[in-house]
Design a protein around this motif. Structure first.
Motif, PDB file in Angstrom:
ATOM      1  N   ALA A 171      30.125  82.099   1.513  1.00  0.00           N
ATOM      2  CA  ALA A 171      29.083  82.804   2.359  1.00  0.00           C
ATOM      3  C   ALA A 171      29.797  83.721   3.402  1.00  0.00           C
ATOM      4  CB  ALA A 171      28.416  81.909   3.029  1.00  0.00           C
ATOM      5  N   ASP A 172      31.211  84.273   3.122  1.00  0.00           N
ATOM      6  CA  ASP A 172      31.655  85.217   4.068  1.00  0.00           C
ATOM      7  C   ASP A 172      30.960  86.274   3.928  1.00  0.00           C
ATOM      8  OD1 ASP A 172      33.698  86.947   2.149  1.00  0.00           O
ATOM      9  OD2 ASP A 172      33.591  84.863   1.484  1.00  0.00           O
ATOM     10  N   ARG A 173      31.188  87.257   4.859  1.00  0.00           N
ATOM     11  CA  ARG A 173      30.704  88.783   5.134  1.00  0.00           C
ATOM     12  C   ARG A 173      30.889  89.538   3.746  1.00  0.00           C
ATOM     13  NH1 ARG A 173      30.252  91.027  10.847  1.00  0.00           N
ATOM     14  NH2 ARG A 173      30.255  88.742  11.111  1.00  0.00           N
ATOM     15  N   ASP A 174      31.979  89.482   3.380  1.00  0.00           N
ATOM     16  CA  ASP A 174      32.488  90.493   2.323  1.00  0.00           C
ATOM     17  C   ASP A 174      31.618  90.012   0.900  1.00  0.00           C
ATOM     18  OD1 ASP A 174      34.222  91.930   3.809  1.00  0.00           O
ATOM     19  OD2 ASP A 174      35.915  90.908   3.268  1.00  0.00           O
ATOM     20  N   ALA A 175      31.573  88.675   0.681  1.00  0.00           N
ATOM     21  CA  ALA A 175      30.651  88.333  -0.365  1.00  0.00           C
ATOM     22  C   ALA A 175      29.131  88.380  -0.522  1.00  0.00           C
ATOM     23  CB  ALA A 175      31.112  86.724  -0.613  1.00  0.00           C
ATOM     24  N   THR A 176      28.906  88.264   0.805  1.00  0.00           N
ATOM     25  CA  THR A 176      27.322  88.684   0.852  1.00  0.00           C
ATOM     26  C   THR A 176      27.142  90.022   0.842  1.00  0.00           C
ATOM     27  OG1 THR A 176      27.526  88.382   3.299  1.00  0.00           O
ATOM     28  CG2 THR A 176      26.754  86.453   2.152  1.00  0.00           C
ATOM     29  N   ALA A 213      25.891  84.488  11.193  1.00  0.00           N
ATOM     30  CA  ALA A 213      25.190  83.126  11.090  1.00  0.00           C
ATOM     31  C   ALA A 213      25.383  82.787   9.525  1.00  0.00           C
ATOM     32  CB  ALA A 213      23.687  83.363  11.297  1.00  0.00           C
ATOM     33  N   THR A 214      25.311  83.554   8.618  1.00  0.00           N
ATOM     34  CA  THR A 214      25.618  83.426   7.260  1.00  0.00           C
ATOM     35  C   THR A 214      26.944  82.701   7.006  1.00  0.00           C
ATOM     36  OG1 THR A 214      24.266  85.060   6.690  1.00  0.00           O
ATOM     37  CG2 THR A 214      25.470  84.127   4.907  1.00  0.00           C
ATOM     38  N   VAL A 264      21.699  80.544   2.845  1.00  0.00           N
ATOM     39  CA  VAL A 264      22.710  81.880   2.786  1.00  0.00           C
ATOM     40  C   VAL A 264      21.946  83.093   2.323  1.00  0.00           C
ATOM     41  CG1 VAL A 264      24.793  82.703   1.399  1.00  0.00           C
ATOM     42  CG2 VAL A 264      24.846  80.414   2.386  1.00  0.00           C
ATOM     43  N   ARG A 265      21.180  82.771   1.061  1.00  0.00           N
ATOM     44  CA  ARG A 265      20.302  83.804   0.490  1.00  0.00           C
ATOM     45  C   ARG A 265      19.330  84.349   1.424  1.00  0.00           C
ATOM     46  NH1 ARG A 265      15.582  84.564  -1.908  1.00  0.00           N
ATOM     47  NH2 ARG A 265      14.758  82.417  -1.803  1.00  0.00           N
ATOM     48  N   GLN A 266      18.650  83.708   2.177  1.00  0.00           N
ATOM     49  CA  GLN A 266      17.525  84.300   3.033  1.00  0.00           C
ATOM     50  C   GLN A 266      18.217  84.857   4.372  1.00  0.00           C
ATOM     51  OE1 GLN A 266      15.404  80.540   3.705  1.00  0.00           O
ATOM     52  NE2 GLN A 266      13.897  81.291   2.393  1.00  0.00           N
ATOM     53  N   ILE A 267      19.134  84.341   4.917  1.00  0.00           N
ATOM     54  CA  ILE A 267      19.655  84.752   6.109  1.00  0.00           C
ATOM     55  C   ILE A 267      20.597  86.147   5.787  1.00  0.00           C
ATOM     56  CG2 ILE A 267      21.374  84.710   7.843  1.00  0.00           C
ATOM     57  CD1 ILE A 267      20.520  81.420   8.095  1.00  0.00           C
TER      58      ILE A 267
END
Length: 146
Positions: free
Chosen positions: A92-97, A81-82, A31-34
């Motif tokens: 790992a949803d878009r808003d969280a990342t 992908a995340t 999750v962190r890398q992508i």
């Protein structure tokens, strides 16, 4: 799957897919890398987008606009992908990342924090930053994640 079985699975050169059972630390790393790559794609388009209206010719404007559009698409693909890596314990949803990036908890390529004061800076970004990204992606192709 316990850790020993997972490590053996990876050492046997099997590819890990998003819905596979995997250690939480491995999932968090992915999750962190992508997401970092996604952030870099989105933030990376900003200096170039700033020059679309100031490009020296209509041809250059169109080429730069196409490049900005490509970078936005790459970022969206990577955010998607995340999202496939989220589970009940790892968000790992878009808003969280995206929020993690805005809050400074997640990183992106810091080169994009420098100003692009001239049209030549846009060429340097295209050549150096994109070239480095290609080298990085080629290296990552051999990892354990599918």
């Amino acid at each position: 799957m316990d850790l020993e079985k997972f490590v053996q699975y990876v050492h046997d050169e099997n590819k890990v897919e998003p819905k596979d059972v995997m250690p939480d630390d491995y999932r968090k790393l992915l999750v962190r890398q992508i997401s970092q790559h996604a952030h870099s794609e989105i933030v990376g388009m900003l200096p170039e987008a700033n020059w679309v209206s100031r490009a020296p010719s209509l041809r250059r404007k169109m080429a730069l606009l196409a490049k900005v559009q490509d970078e936005a698409g790459h970022g969206l693909y990577l955010y998607s992908a995340t999202e496939t890596l989220g589970n009940g314990t790892i968000r790992a949803d878009r808003d969280a990342t995206y929020d993690d990036m805005l809050d400074g908890k997640a990183k992106y390529s810091s080169i994009f924090n420098y100003p692009t004061l001239s049209w030549a800076d846009i060429g340097a970004i295209g050549w150096l930053v994109d070239g480095a990204a290609i080298m990085n992606q080629v290296m990552l192709m051999g990892n354990s994640y599918g």
